[in-house]
Design a protein around this motif. Structure first.
Motif, PDB file in Angstrom:
ATOM      1  N   LYS A  45       0.849  -1.186   0.000  1.00  0.00           N
ATOM      2  CA  LYS A  45       0.000   0.000   0.000  1.00  0.00           C
ATOM      3  C   LYS A  45       0.884   1.235   0.000  1.00  0.00           C
ATOM      4  O   LYS A  45       1.951   1.239   0.586  1.00  0.00           O
ATOM      5  N   THR A  46       0.418   2.259  -0.647  1.00  0.00           N
ATOM      6  CA  THR A  46       1.130   3.519  -0.594  1.00  0.00           C
ATOM      7  C   THR A  46       0.851   4.147   0.770  1.00  0.00           C
ATOM      8  O   THR A  46      -0.294   4.397   1.121  1.00  0.00           O
ATOM      9  N   ARG A  47       1.918   4.323   1.505  1.00  0.00           N
ATOM     10  CA  ARG A  47       1.777   4.887   2.853  1.00  0.00           C
ATOM     11  C   ARG A  47       2.192   6.347   2.852  1.00  0.00           C
ATOM     12  O   ARG A  47       3.117   6.730   2.151  1.00  0.00           O
ATOM     13  N   LEU A  48       1.502   7.124   3.645  1.00  0.00           N
ATOM     14  CA  LEU A  48       1.906   8.510   3.826  1.00  0.00           C
ATOM     15  C   LEU A  48       3.105   8.548   4.750  1.00  0.00           C
ATOM     16  O   LEU A  48       3.140   7.858   5.768  1.00  0.00           O
ATOM     17  N   THR A  49       4.089   9.318   4.394  1.00  0.00           N
ATOM     18  CA  THR A  49       5.270   9.482   5.225  1.00  0.00           C
ATOM     19  C   THR A  49       5.218  10.867   5.820  1.00  0.00           C
ATOM     20  O   THR A  49       4.938  11.839   5.126  1.00  0.00           O
ATOM     21  N   SER A  50       5.480  10.938   7.111  1.00  0.00           N
ATOM     22  CA  SER A  50       5.482  12.242   7.769  1.00  0.00           C
ATOM     23  C   SER A  50       6.727  12.348   8.631  1.00  0.00           C
ATOM     24  O   SER A  50       7.439  11.374   8.842  1.00  0.00           O
ATOM     25  N   VAL A  51       6.965  13.534   9.109  1.00  0.00           N
ATOM     26  CA  VAL A  51       8.145  13.777   9.933  1.00  0.00           C
ATOM     27  C   VAL A  51       7.701  14.352  11.272  1.00  0.00           C
ATOM     28  O   VAL A  51       6.796  15.188  11.339  1.00  0.00           O
ATOM     29  N   ASN A  52       8.320  13.876  12.314  1.00  0.00           N
ATOM     30  CA  ASN A  52       8.086  14.369  13.662  1.00  0.00           C
ATOM     31  C   ASN A  52       8.595  15.814  13.747  1.00  0.00           C
ATOM     32  O   ASN A  52       9.607  16.158  13.128  1.00  0.00           O
ATOM     33  N   ALA A  53       7.927  16.648  14.511  1.00  0.00           N
ATOM     34  CA  ALA A  53       8.313  18.062  14.632  1.00  0.00           C
ATOM     35  C   ALA A  53       9.735  18.212  15.166  1.00  0.00           C
ATOM     36  O   ALA A  53      10.492  19.066  14.688  1.00  0.00           O
ATOM     37  N   ASN A  54      10.102  17.386  16.134  1.00  0.00           N
ATOM     38  CA  ASN A  54      11.470  17.463  16.677  1.00  0.00           C
ATOM     39  C   ASN A  54      12.497  17.009  15.656  1.00  0.00           C
ATOM     40  O   ASN A  54      13.585  17.584  15.558  1.00  0.00           O
ATOM     41  N   ALA A  55      12.171  15.979  14.881  1.00  0.00           N
ATOM     42  CA  ALA A  55      13.085  15.515  13.838  1.00  0.00           C
ATOM     43  C   ALA A  55      13.250  16.580  12.761  1.00  0.00           C
ATOM     44  O   ALA A  55      14.350  16.780  12.234  1.00  0.00           O
ATOM     45  N   LEU A  56      12.182  17.283  12.448  1.00  0.00           N
ATOM     46  CA  LEU A  56      12.247  18.357  11.461  1.00  0.00           C
ATOM     47  C   LEU A  56      13.119  19.500  11.971  1.00  0.00           C
ATOM     48  O   LEU A  56      13.946  20.034  11.229  1.00  0.00           O
ATOM     49  N   LYS A  57      12.960  19.840  13.219  1.00  0.00           N
ATOM     50  CA  LYS A  57      13.776  20.906  13.820  1.00  0.00           C
ATOM     51  C   LYS A  57      15.253  20.513  13.817  1.00  0.00           C
ATOM     52  O   LYS A  57      16.127  21.325  13.497  1.00  0.00           O
ATOM     53  N   LEU A  58      15.532  19.268  14.142  1.00  0.00           N
ATOM     54  CA  LEU A  58      16.908  18.772  14.139  1.00  0.00           C
ATOM     55  C   LEU A  58      17.480  18.770  12.723  1.00  0.00           C
ATOM     56  O   LEU A  58      18.633  19.151  12.513  1.00  0.00           O
ATOM     57  N   SER A  59      16.683  18.374  11.742  1.00  0.00           N
ATOM     58  CA  SER A  59      17.132  18.373  10.351  1.00  0.00           C
ATOM     59  C   SER A  59      17.487  19.788   9.893  1.00  0.00           C
ATOM     60  O   SER A  59      18.484  19.994   9.201  1.00  0.00           O
ATOM     61  N   CYS A  60      16.676  20.757  10.291  1.00  0.00           N
ATOM     62  CA  CYS A  60      16.949  22.159   9.945  1.00  0.00           C
ATOM     63  C   CYS A  60      18.266  22.616  10.565  1.00  0.00           C
ATOM     64  O   CYS A  60      19.070  23.291   9.911  1.00  0.00           O
ATOM     65  N   GLU A  61      18.494  22.235  11.801  1.00  0.00           N
ATOM     66  CA  GLU A  61      19.728  22.634  12.490  1.00  0.00           C
ATOM     67  C   GLU A  61      20.941  21.966  11.847  1.00  0.00           C
ATOM     68  O   GLU A  61      21.977  22.603  11.651  1.00  0.00           O
ATOM     69  N   LEU A  62      20.845  20.693  11.512  1.00  0.00           N
ATOM     70  CA  LEU A  62      21.966  19.998  10.868  1.00  0.00           C
ATOM     71  C   LEU A  62      22.271  20.605   9.501  1.00  0.00           C
ATOM     72  O   LEU A  62      23.439  20.757   9.131  1.00  0.00           O
ATOM     73  N   LEU A  63      21.245  20.950   8.768  1.00  0.00           N
ATOM     74  CA  LEU A  63      21.443  21.590   7.469  1.00  0.00           C
ATOM     75  C   LEU A  63      22.109  22.957   7.634  1.00  0.00           C
ATOM     76  O   LEU A  63      23.009  23.313   6.871  1.00  0.00           O
ATOM     77  N   ARG A  64      21.691  23.698   8.647  1.00  0.00           N
ATOM     78  CA  ARG A  64      22.304  25.000   8.915  1.00  0.00           C
ATOM     79  C   ARG A  64      23.786  24.845   9.247  1.00  0.00           C
ATOM     80  O   ARG A  64      24.637  25.574   8.731  1.00  0.00           O
TER      81      ARG A  64
END
Length: 110
Positions: free
Chosen positions: A53-72
């Motif tokens: 089945k095609t599943r929706l993928t989402s990101v946790n708010a904390n994981a998103l914040k961490l990803s932004c910081e790592l990219l920065r």
């Protein structure tokens, strides 16, 4: 002072909604590729097709914040390393060639 610093750091990072949109685009492309690969595999098989089945993928708010910081941090480090090379060459501007020269080692370091 700590509160001021925290709010300044938040403004100097990437927009979480932009990063979420980039992640979503990548996830959708990968799902599409997987679906195409599964369809081509089932065409060559004689048995019944079994697709996930095609599943929706989402990101946790904390994981998103961490990803932004790592990219920065990654971008900041790339700019600092490129600036060091530009300065050593006597250039006042960072050019694409400076970034190209630091990128291999930077990717290995991260």
């Amino acid at each position: 002072m700590l509160g001021l610093r925290s709010s300044m750091e938040e403004t100097n990072t990437f927009d979480p909604e932009l990063i979420r949109a980039i992640f979503k685009l990548v996830w959708e492309r990968r799902a599409s590729e997987r679906e195409r690969n599964q369809l081509s595999e089932t065409e060559t098989e004689l048995g019944p097709s079994t697709t996930k089945k095609t599943r929706l993928t989402s990101v946790n708010a904390n994981a998103l914040k961490l990803s932004c910081e790592l990219l920065r941090l990654f971008v900041t480090e790339a700019i600092q390393r490129a600036a060091t090379i530009a300065e050593a060459e006597g250039s006042l501007k960072i050019e694409a060639t400076h970034l190209e020269r630091v990128l291999p080692q930077l990717l290995l370091d991260f």
